[in-house]
Design an enzyme around this catalytic site. Structure first.
Site, PDB file in Angstrom:
ATOM      1  CG  ASN A 187      -1.713   1.321   1.254  1.00 44.50           C
ATOM      2  OD1 ASN A 187      -2.642   1.466   0.480  1.00 44.50           O
ATOM      3  ND2 ASN A 187      -1.333   2.284   2.096  1.00 44.50           N
ATOM      4  CG  HIS A 330      -6.984  10.822  -6.537  1.00 45.42           C
ATOM      5  ND1 HIS A 330      -5.892  11.569  -6.924  1.00 45.42           N
ATOM      6  CD2 HIS A 330      -8.058  11.645  -6.634  1.00 45.42           C
ATOM      7  CE1 HIS A 330      -6.301  12.798  -7.239  1.00 45.42           C
ATOM      8  NE2 HIS A 330      -7.600  12.857  -7.073  1.00 45.42           N
ATOM      9  CB  THR A 397      -6.926   0.673  -3.336  1.00 49.06           C
ATOM     10  OG1 THR A 397      -5.975   1.563  -3.948  1.00 49.06           O
ATOM     11  CG2 THR A 397      -6.917  -0.634  -4.104  1.00 49.06           C
ATOM     12  CD  GLU A 398      -5.606   4.177   1.188  1.00 52.16           C
ATOM     13  OE1 GLU A 398      -5.425   5.385   1.411  1.00 52.16           O
ATOM     14  OE2 GLU A 398      -4.895   3.284   1.668  1.00 52.16           O
ATOM     15  CG  ASN A 399     -11.953   9.045  -3.454  1.00 54.56           C
ATOM     16  OD1 ASN A 399     -13.171   9.196  -3.568  1.00 54.56           O
ATOM     17  ND2 ASN A 399     -11.111  10.032  -3.625  1.00 54.56           N
TER      18      ASN A 399
END
EC number: 3.2.1.21
Length: 557
Positions: A187, A330, A397-399
């Site tokens: 990650n 992002h 995967t991340e926001n």
């Protein structure tokens, strides 16, 4: 319904940044939420778990805001069943979590000791997710290196880590791979390298300016490739899973889109951020601009060789193409302009780039001082990935967005707005032809936010950390995200406009539960730092992006 151009390439000159697109996602699009082991599990020394570098780092006074630690955090180790019920209620399709390396191999090495109690925890978690039709997406390394490997070898600055990580990953494939089909090796390696070994803000807290980050990144890229090949050769035929990596990157927009130096500086910003890892993995080597800039600066500093390590021809072909999908984290965007750093100032990753980052004071910033809401940057970033790397399969995967306060108001209208706008830009990017397969809201729960401790909250669910039982309370954004999921997007204006209203009605009842806790007395007042405005010609009103602290706000006011 407004038409979105789906020409071959995204037209960067059209600064179309605001209009909303009503439409839905393709059938089978996967909706999820995320977490990581150190941020949520707690149980730091329970059931045979070994120490991680984050256990050690957080226990040092003065490293973490308020000297918080992840020792108990959300107690996810004990409460995973409750949390899966929350996911089930939201009808999530996937859950992204990480496996703590020292929880299953306390010394980091398989040959020393295997902690079956740690393995049982992940077995139970995976099995319960599957029985609720939630797909596990598993990160192998979310920053919690076994402390013993840091002490013995110096952690990621030592190339022996490549084999140790491969052994750990291979062990996870062996134990969990019959059920887990989506694996993420690392990650956000940018953060591991820069914040762990350049600025020292993150564990292991080393400040090896200008050299440490590049060395660490080099070993991480090689470790990622090795694990991909191990899966490809030993497990893919049996298990039929996919192995990717999760890279986090902000978008960089030129301050002046007519100025060639600004355009090049913005490109450089992205290449030193995303490209540092993505270009080797997709194309076999570092971005040319990194090789040029770091090489030139190293020469000016009188070094015999570049501070950026070199891949051998064999390594290049071994690394190239080791990605079944790209995980993309992002959050925000910066304006970028050219700025020269003379080499006499000493070497650092930041000086190597010769650029300045700026922000627009009109951008909303409800929480973390670095996280401004700039939805249009997301579409640009997704299109950049498509054109640069041959349109890979992408999982976001991340926001998500934080609030920087202790506040009893669970009606988080700014988070609902952020999700609405960012998810809509992702939908537009898919209309542009970007191959996005899934979206992961960050994060399911409020959790330990690294060096910020518990002062920043990203969760859809509020966690009362002062209460021993760590109760979870839904914020309004839970209902809002749930509606996006059940509609698979944004069906029409009338319906979408009613969502926020309905979500706010539900959060007032949770508010009453929480109001019983005397939280307001714990508000941290932070003074506002006013930063001078810089206005280059034909550019928006912007200011230098520095670590300014902003006053806490409730419900984004």
């Amino acid at each position: 319904m407004q038409d979105v151009c789906s020409s071959e390439d995204f037209d960067w000159t059209k600064n179309e940044k605001s209009s909303f697109y009503y439409g839905t996602f393709p059938t089978g699009f996967s909706w999820g939420a995320g977490s990581s082991a150190y941020q949520t599990e707690g149980a730091w020394n329970i059931d045979g778990k070994g120490m991680s570098i984050w256990d050690t780092f957080a226990h040092k006074k003065g490293k973490i805001f308020s000297n918080d630690t992840g020792d108990s955090s959300c107690e996810g180790y004990y409460k995973f069943k409750d949390d899966i019920n929350l996911m089930k209620d939201m009808k999530l399709n996937h859950y992204r979590f990480s496996i703590s390396w020292p929880r299953i191999l306390p010394s980091g090495l398989k040959g020393d000791h295997i902690n079956e109690r740690g393995i049982k925890y992940y077995d139970d978690l995976i099995n319960m997710l599957l029985s609720n039709k939630i797909t596990p997406i598993v990160t192998l390394y979310h920053w919690d290196l076994p402390q013993i490997l840091q002490e013995k070898y110096g952690g990621w600055q030592n190339s022996s880590m490549i084999n140790h990580f491969n052994d750990f990953a291979n062990f996870c494939f062996e134990r969990f791979g019959n059920r887990v089909k989506y694996w993420i090796t690392f990650n956000n390696p940018w953060s591991i390298a820069v914040e762990g070994f350049e600025t020292g803000e993150h564990a292991p807290g080393l400040k090896m300016r200008g050299t440490g980050a590049y060395k660490v990144a080099h070993n991480i890229i090689k470790a990622h490739a090795k694990v991909w090949h191990t899966y490809d050769m030993q497990w893919r035929n049996k298990q039929r899973g996919l192995v990717g990596i999760s890279l986090t990157a902000d978008w960089g927009e030129p301050v002046d889109i007519t100025n060639q130096r600004d355009i090049e500086a913005a490109e450089r910003y992205i290449q030193f951020y995303l490209g540092w890892f993505a270009t080797p993995i997709f194309n076999g080597d570092y971005p040319q601009v990194m090789k040029d800039y770091i090489g030139r600066k190293s020469g000016q500093q009188g070094l015999g060789a570049s501070r950026l390590p070199v891949f051998s021809p064999q390594e290049k072909s071994y690394i190239k193409g080791t990605c079944d999908f790209l995980g993309l984290g992002h959050f925000t965007t910066r304006y970028i302009t050219q700025k020269n750093y003379p080499s006499g100032l000493g070497d650092s990753y930041f000086a190597d780039r010769d650029l300045a980052e700026l922000v627009d004071p009109k951008w909303p910033d409800p929480g973390s001082e670095w996280l401004y809401s700039v939805p249009w940057g997301f579409r640009r970033m997704l299109n950049f990935v498509k054109t640069q790397y041959g349109n890979p399969m992408i999982y976001v995967t991340e926001n998500g967005v934080s609030e920087k306060m202790l506040c009893t108001d669970l009606c988080d209208d700014w988070r609902m707005q952020y999700f609405k706008d960012y998810i809509n830009e992702m939908l537009k990017a898919m209309k542009d032809g970007v191959n996005v397969k899934g979206y992961t809201a960050w994060s399911l729960l409020d959790n330990f936010e690294w060096d910020e401790g518990y002062s920043e909250r990203f969760g859809l669910y509020y966690v009362d950390f002062r209460n021993k039982n760590k109760p979870r309370y839904p914020k309004a954004s839970v209902q809002y995200y749930k509606r996006i999921i059940s509609s698979n997007g944004f069906p029409n204006q009338r319906e979408v406009e009613s969502w926020k209203r309905k979500a706010v009605e539900t959060c007032s009842s949770s508010n009453q539960l929480l109001a019983a806790d005397p939280l307001i007395g714990h508000m941290e007042m932070v003074t506002e730092i006013v930063v001078p405005t810089v206005s280059p010609p034909s550019a928006p009103d912007i200011r230098q992006s520095v670590g300014a602290a902003f006053a806490p706000r409730c419900s984004g006011q």
